[in-house]
Design an enzyme around this catalytic site. Structure first.
Site, short mmCIF file in Angstrom:
data_model
loop_
_atom_site.label_atom_id
_atom_site.label_comp_id
_atom_site.label_asym_id
_atom_site.label_seq_id
_atom_site.Cartn_x
_atom_site.Cartn_y
_atom_site.Cartn_z
CG HIS A 84 21.31 3.94 -19.04
ND1 HIS A 84 22.46 4.25 -19.72
CD2 HIS A 84 21.54 4.31 -17.75
CE1 HIS A 84 23.35 4.79 -18.88
NE2 HIS A 84 22.81 4.83 -17.68
CD GLU A 96 19.92 3.54 -13.82
OE1 GLU A 96 20.30 2.87 -14.80
OE2 GLU A 96 20.71 4.17 -13.09
CB CYS A 146 26.44 7.43 -15.77
SG CYS A 146 25.86 6.03 -16.74
NI NI Z 1 23.77 5.64 -15.99
#
Ligand code: NI
Length: 184
Positions: A145, A142, A99
């Protein structure tokens, strides 16, 4: 606004549940361009808005660098706005993830092999699609997140303890990367 700094592990914005984006959101096109530019600059294959300090439900993916591992990723470049994963399908597989907000750490992470997702595309058209393999993997990373989650939340407590010192130094901005970062 073009290339933005990437917020590192420990930044509160990475722990927030991101907000929906209204269709008339000012500067949406500019934000999309900035997300892609920042992702390319940092050599990532995906980037979510919270990683550039914006708690908004949008992420971008360009998985074409992984084409050698998976031919179906050729030209896989997409914008996901206000996504909802509506189902997780298939077996659990393991893949070594990294990441941009947690540089220099990679861990094997278990995730479902396929997903079905509802989202708006770049032109704000509503879409529902099915993804599998590495595409589904990146989307799930993603998507996490936007929910305030990081891949390090998905490793065992023992492994996490072993990473604690490294994570603390990342949160203090002690990283050796070629892209611009921001901490706390
Ligand atoms: Ni990430």
């Amino acid at each position: 606004m073009m290339v933005l700094p990437v917020f590192l592990y420990g930044s509160p914005v990475l722990r927030k549940v991101a907000s929906e984006i209204p269709e008339d959101f000012p500067g949406l096109d500019e934000l999309i361009v900035s997300l892609f530019e920042t992702m390319y600059q940092s050599e990532g294959v995906g980037l979510a808005a919270p990683q550039v300090g914006k708690s908004l439900r949008i992420f971008v993916i360009d998985a074409s660098p992984l084409e050698e591992d998976d031919a179906s990723l050729k030209g896989f470049k997409k914008v996901f706005i206000n996504p909802t994963i509506i189902s997780y399908e298939g077996a659990i597989s393991t893949y070594n993830e990294g990441c941009l907000s947690i540089p220099e750490i990679r861990e094997d992470i278990d995730r479902e092999e396929a997903i079905r997702i509802r989202y708006c595309d770049r032109e704000f058209n509503y879409r529902e699609d099915y993804f599998e393999g590495i595409a589904a993997r990146i989307i799930q990373h993603e998507y996490d997140h936007l929910e305030g989650k990081l891949f390090t939340d998905r490793i065992s407590p023992l492994k996490k303890r072993l990473l604690k010192r490294k994570l603390t130094s990342i949160s203090k901005g002690k990283v050796d990367v070629k892209y611009r970062v921001k901490h706390l």
